[in-house]
Structures are given as structure tokens and as C-alpha cells.
Design a protein around this motif. Structure first.
Motif, PDB file in Angstrom:
ATOM      1  N   SER A 116       0.724  -1.130   0.004  1.00  0.00           N
ATOM      2  CA  SER A 116       0.375   0.080  -0.033  1.00  0.00           C
ATOM      3  C   SER A 116       0.858   1.460   0.150  1.00  0.00           C
ATOM      4  N   ASN A 117       2.636   0.876   0.169  1.00  0.00           N
ATOM      5  CA  ASN A 117       3.398   2.413  -0.158  1.00  0.00           C
ATOM      6  C   ASN A 117       2.438   3.505   1.142  1.00  0.00           C
ATOM      7  N   MET A 118       3.091   2.093   2.197  1.00  0.00           N
ATOM      8  CA  MET A 118       3.059   2.775   3.325  1.00  0.00           C
ATOM      9  C   MET A 118       3.506   2.634   4.877  1.00  0.00           C
ATOM     10  N   ARG A 119       3.558   3.255   5.420  1.00  0.00           N
ATOM     11  CA  ARG A 119       5.067   2.846   6.789  1.00  0.00           C
ATOM     12  C   ARG A 119       4.201   2.698   7.844  1.00  0.00           C
ATOM     13  N   PHE A 120       4.350   1.514   8.405  1.00  0.00           N
ATOM     14  CA  PHE A 120       3.981   1.716  10.284  1.00  0.00           C
ATOM     15  C   PHE A 120       5.497   1.548  11.245  1.00  0.00           C
ATOM     16  N   THR A 121       5.631   1.533  12.138  1.00  0.00           N
ATOM     17  CA  THR A 121       6.348   0.993  12.918  1.00  0.00           C
ATOM     18  C   THR A 121       5.487   0.463  13.608  1.00  0.00           C
ATOM     19  N   PRO A 122       5.865  -1.598  14.111  1.00  0.00           N
ATOM     20  CA  PRO A 122       5.508  -2.448  14.964  1.00  0.00           C
ATOM     21  C   PRO A 122       6.438  -2.326  16.224  1.00  0.00           C
ATOM     22  N   VAL A 123       4.643  -2.619  16.963  1.00  0.00           N
ATOM     23  CA  VAL A 123       5.822  -3.025  18.339  1.00  0.00           C
ATOM     24  C   VAL A 123       5.009  -4.337  18.928  1.00  0.00           C
ATOM     25  N   LEU A 124       6.127  -5.087  18.781  1.00  0.00           N
ATOM     26  CA  LEU A 124       6.038  -6.854  19.051  1.00  0.00           C
ATOM     27  C   LEU A 124       5.925  -6.928  20.681  1.00  0.00           C
ATOM     28  N   ILE A 125       4.405  -7.406  21.198  1.00  0.00           N
ATOM     29  CA  ILE A 125       4.424  -7.779  22.658  1.00  0.00           C
ATOM     30  C   ILE A 125       4.539  -9.109  21.887  1.00  0.00           C
ATOM     31  N   ALA A 126       5.027 -10.471  22.607  1.00  0.00           N
ATOM     32  CA  ALA A 126       4.700 -11.889  23.295  1.00  0.00           C
ATOM     33  C   ALA A 126       3.051 -11.961  23.699  1.00  0.00           C
ATOM     34  N   ASP A 127       3.140 -11.365  24.851  1.00  0.00           N
ATOM     35  CA  ASP A 127       2.242 -11.574  26.029  1.00  0.00           C
ATOM     36  C   ASP A 127       0.319 -11.283  25.132  1.00  0.00           C
ATOM     37  N   ILE A 128      -0.591 -12.066  25.277  1.00  0.00           N
ATOM     38  CA  ILE A 128      -1.203 -11.382  24.301  1.00  0.00           C
ATOM     39  C   ILE A 128      -2.227 -10.046  25.818  1.00  0.00           C
ATOM     40  N   GLU A 129      -1.915 -10.394  27.328  1.00  0.00           N
ATOM     41  CA  GLU A 129      -2.964  -9.448  27.847  1.00  0.00           C
ATOM     42  C   GLU A 129      -2.179  -8.275  27.674  1.00  0.00           C
ATOM     43  N   ALA A 130      -0.313  -7.954  27.572  1.00  0.00           N
ATOM     44  CA  ALA A 130       0.011  -6.897  27.789  1.00  0.00           C
ATOM     45  C   ALA A 130       0.010  -6.383  26.285  1.00  0.00           C
ATOM     46  N   LEU A 131       0.273  -6.966  25.426  1.00  0.00           N
ATOM     47  CA  LEU A 131      -0.222  -6.596  23.778  1.00  0.00           C
ATOM     48  C   LEU A 131      -1.859  -5.193  24.195  1.00  0.00           C
ATOM     49  N   ARG A 132      -2.584  -5.764  24.671  1.00  0.00           N
ATOM     50  CA  ARG A 132      -4.362  -5.354  24.620  1.00  0.00           C
ATOM     51  C   ARG A 132      -3.901  -3.949  25.696  1.00  0.00           C
ATOM     52  N   SER A 133      -3.031  -4.361  26.653  1.00  0.00           N
ATOM     53  CA  SER A 133      -2.811  -2.895  27.151  1.00  0.00           C
ATOM     54  C   SER A 133      -1.796  -2.055  26.975  1.00  0.00           C
ATOM     55  N   ALA A 134      -0.602  -2.485  26.119  1.00  0.00           N
ATOM     56  CA  ALA A 134      -0.216  -1.947  25.254  1.00  0.00           C
ATOM     57  C   ALA A 134      -0.874  -0.746  24.813  1.00  0.00           C
ATOM     58  N   PHE A 135      -2.112  -1.263  23.448  1.00  0.00           N
ATOM     59  CA  PHE A 135      -2.279  -0.903  23.109  1.00  0.00           C
ATOM     60  C   PHE A 135      -4.058   0.038  23.287  1.00  0.00           C
ATOM     61  N   ILE A 136      -4.483  -0.204  24.802  1.00  0.00           N
ATOM     62  CA  ILE A 136      -5.073   0.529  25.906  1.00  0.00           C
ATOM     63  C   ILE A 136      -4.380   2.049  25.587  1.00  0.00           C
ATOM     64  N   SER A 137      -3.346   1.349  26.635  1.00  0.00           N
ATOM     65  CA  SER A 137      -2.640   2.840  27.262  1.00  0.00           C
ATOM     66  C   SER A 137      -2.329   3.714  25.850  1.00  0.00           C
ATOM     67  N   GLY A 138      -2.159   3.632  24.690  1.00  0.00           N
ATOM     68  CA  GLY A 138      -1.694   4.432  23.552  1.00  0.00           C
ATOM     69  C   GLY A 138      -0.001   4.200  23.345  1.00  0.00           C
ATOM     70  N   ARG A 139       0.308   2.941  23.493  1.00  0.00           N
ATOM     71  CA  ARG A 139       1.624   2.682  23.428  1.00  0.00           C
ATOM     72  C   ARG A 139       1.594   2.618  21.895  1.00  0.00           C
ATOM     73  N   CYS A 140       0.533   2.501  21.615  1.00  0.00           N
ATOM     74  CA  CYS A 140       0.564   1.700  19.899  1.00  0.00           C
ATOM     75  C   CYS A 140      -0.934   2.807  19.398  1.00  0.00           C
ATOM     76  N   ASP A 141      -0.983   3.310  18.003  1.00  0.00           N
ATOM     77  CA  ASP A 141      -2.425   3.611  17.548  1.00  0.00           C
ATOM     78  C   ASP A 141      -3.002   3.139  16.542  1.00  0.00           C
ATOM     79  N   ALA A 142      -2.739   1.816  16.873  1.00  0.00           N
ATOM     80  CA  ALA A 142      -3.850   0.218  16.249  1.00  0.00           C
ATOM     81  C   ALA A 142      -3.330  -0.895  16.221  1.00  0.00           C
ATOM     82  N   TYR A 143      -4.058  -1.504  17.251  1.00  0.00           N
ATOM     83  CA  TYR A 143      -4.068  -3.485  16.696  1.00  0.00           C
ATOM     84  C   TYR A 143      -4.341  -3.917  16.185  1.00  0.00           C
ATOM     85  N   THR A 144      -3.910  -5.188  15.842  1.00  0.00           N
ATOM     86  CA  THR A 144      -4.542  -5.241  14.676  1.00  0.00           C
ATOM     87  C   THR A 144      -4.100  -7.365  15.007  1.00  0.00           C
TER      88      THR A 144
END
Length: 348
Positions: free
Chosen positions: A178-206
Motif C-alpha cells: 500500500s506504499n505506507m509506513r508503520f512501526t510494529p510494536v511486538l509483544i508476545a504476551d496477549i494481555e500485555a499487547l492489549r494493555s499497550a494498545f489501551i494505554s496508547g503505546r500504539c495507534d492500532a491493534y492488529t
């Protein structure tokens, strides 16, 4: 003649023994020695089934500590076929990173953990996918407050994603094409991953759309703060995974799924199954085990399919019990004659 007699014993050897006598380099690549997974499960008296650790609608312990959800019910359905009792299941929470190792090592007998069927997984890991229990796809979730309404608005975004998943590859491919840029935030633990999204550490959760819907549903009154974007950027056929080597077990797991779908086609549910006892429909009689020897062919008793429905329910019942409450439309997971992709082969 003497030369023929010399080689005759080798020619008479069973194929399995002959292959064992060959040097390793002469055997076909990818051949897995046969094993009796069914026998091991029955000797143990328990099916060890791997699921995700705490995903609403799929696998989460209730207030009494009893595991509930889509994946759990499908584990129970397989146990009802192999062991004759849906309650004989030990639920083993697994992570994205160690799920395949747990299966390969024998820690679990079956993996029912929103796992995508891919060529590389089946060809290189010594594993088999026994069917497709759910058609899914990779999606994105953002906070409603961002004002983003399309994945096209994620150019330059930080994206929370689980490492080692098909999602990680899908997202990289999507942004690149899509010729777009992004920065992945890689977190293995699912709860930690969701918490990072909720806290605003990342713009989107996929992740898979089903899991995003489960996450949003788990937020209760705060669910309206999260928006599931409309784009689905990949095909994710999810299915049960087993080790290669026991095709009797493979058949049991595969036809457990098909039996649940067939029951829905026939209108047989856990509530009305006994009313079909007097049916003259040959297909129903075979399904109930009153005609034919389908169960014997699978290596179980002829009442196997009826037992799945009595103890767990048909495909629709399991969906409505677990997935409907998280607000995800059945869509392509409807039966083929209702506009969906689920199409069980004939049980005959």
C-alpha cells in the motif's frame, strides 16, 4: 534364479519394515513414523487440548475456573468421539510462540487456538490441519477518538502485533504493497499487547478479526471506545492441528467438525435430537448410528455423531453460545446453502 531368491525376502517385507531398513537419506523427505495418538489418549483417559490463554468467546475460565468458549467446546466435541465423554478434556493454555512446540513435544494432543492453515506450517512442522472450523482474516482496531475510519489512515502509525504470527507477516505485506509506513510494536504476551494498545503505546491493534471482536466485547461499557476498521487484509482459515502419524486420529478430528455442520444442515440440535429417532431419512439414520457402520470405520462406536450433539451441540449452537455474544457476525462461516463457505462432505 539364485539372485532372485537372494532378493525375494526383501520383496516380501511389509512396506513399513522395508522403509525402516533403508538408510535415512534414502527415505522420502517429510515421512513421519506412524504413531498411535488415539491409543495414548485412551490409555491416559484424557484429551490434552491447547487453546489460547484468555480470549473472550474462545477460551476463558469462568468465575468457577471452568474453561468456556468456542475452542473449548470443540476440544470437548473431539473428546466425546475419542473417549466417549466430552468432559474428559484437560485444557492447556498456550501462547502464539510455544503452541506448535507444545503439540510437537506431545504436551498436547490437539491445538484449537485460532491457528491459520498455511503450507509452511503443514509441510515443515510435522503437523496436520484437520479442517477449517472458522474462516477469518487479519483486521485492525483503533480508538474511536482517533477519528480513523479506514486502514488507509494508518500511514505512519505504530501497530501492536504479536510476534511469530501470520498477522505479523500480513501487516508487513499490506503496508508495503500500500506504499505506507508503520512501526510494529511486538509483544508476545496477549494481555500485555492489549494493555499497550489501551494505554496508547500504539495507534492500532492488529490480529484476526474474531480476536479483535472478542477483545472489544471484553471491555464491557468501554467497548464503544474502540472501532474495528472495515478492511480485512488476508485469508485466515483457522483449524484444529494435530501431529502427523496417526491418520485414524486425523479422521476423528476432521469428521467431528463435519458432523457438527451436518447436524446443523439436518436441523438436529442438542434439544431436539431425540425427536429424530423415528425418522425414515437414511441420512439421519446414518447420522444417529442406527444404520451403517460409520463409527466403526472411524475407530469408535456408531453413536459418535449423535453423542457430539447431545454433549456439545451442533455448529450453530456452539457459535450462538460463544461467538454471537462477542458481536461478530457469522458471515462466511454460514452453511453453504445459506450464503457461507461451510460445506461438509456427505456422511455415508
Amino acid at each position: 534364479m539364485r539372485a532372485l531368491r537372494k532378493f525375494l525376502p526383501a520383496l516380501l517385507l511389509p512396506a513399513a519394515l522395508l522403509s525402516q531398513s533403508l538408510p535415512a537419506e534414502a527415505q522420502a523427505p517429510g515421512v513421519i513414523p506412524s504413531s498411535d495418538i488415539v491409543g495414548a489418549i485412551r490409555a491416559r483417559g484424557m484429551l490434552n487440548c491447547g487453546v489460547a490463554d484468555g480470549t473472550a468467546g474462545f477460551s476463558v475460565p469462568d468465575s468457577q475456573g471452568v474453561w468456556r468458549g468456542w475452542s473449548v467446546d470443540l476440544c470437548r466435541a473431539v473428546a466425546s468421539v475419542v473417549l466417549g465423554d466430552a468432559s474428559k478434556v484437560r485444557i492447556v493454555p498456550t501462547t502464539t510462540q510455544q503452541r506448535f512446540t507444545a503439540l510437537q513435544s506431545g504436551e498436547i494432543d490437539l491445538l484449537f487456538r485460532s491457528t491459520t492453515w498455511t503450507l509452511s506450517r503443514e509441510a515443515s512442522l510435522g503437523l496436520l490441519f484437520a479442517g477449517i472450523d472458522m474462516y477469518d482474516g487479519t483486521g485492525f482496531m483503533v480508538k474511536t477518538s482517533t477519528g480513523i475510519t479506514s486502514a488507509r489512515g494508518l500511514d505512519g502509525a505504530t501497530v501492536c502485533v504479536s510476534p511469530g504470527s501470520t498477522t505479523e507477516l500480513n501487516v508487513a505485506d499490506y503496508f508495503r504493497t500500500s506504499n505506507m509506513r508503520f512501526t510494529p510494536v511486538l509483544i508476545a504476551d496477549i494481555e500485555a499487547l492489549r494493555s499497550a494498545f489501551i494505554s496508547g503505546r500504539c495507534d492500532a491493534y492488529t490480529t484476526d478479526v474474531s480476536s479483535l471482536a472478542a477483545f472489544r466485547a471484553s471491555q464491557g461499557a468501554a467497548a464503544a471506545q474502540y472501532r474495528l476498521l472495515p478492511e480485512v487484509i488476508s485469508k485466515e482459515p483457522l483449524g484444529p492441528v494435530i501431529r502427523k502419524g496417526d491418520f485414524r486420529y486425523f479422521d476423528m478430528v476432521r469428521w467431528t467438525l463435519f458432523a457438527m455442520l451436518t447436524a446443523e444442515e439436518l436441523g438436529i440440535t442438542s434439544q431436539n435430537i431425540d425427536t429424530f429417532a423415528t425418522s425414515t431419512n437414511p441420512e439421519i439414520q446414518r447420522f444417529l448410528g442406527r444404520a451403517g457402520d460409520l463409527g466403526q470405520m472411524l475407530g469408535t462406536d456408531n453413536g459418535w455423531a449423535a453423542r457430539i450433539i447431545r454433549q456439545v451441540g451442533n455448529y450453530s449452537e456452539v457459535w450462538e453460545r460463544n461467538i454471537t455474544p462477542i458481536g461478530w457476525d457469522r458471515g462466511p462461516n454460514r452453511l453453504w446453502n445459506q450464503g457461507g463457505l461451510q460445506y461438509p462432505p456427505p456422511m455415508r
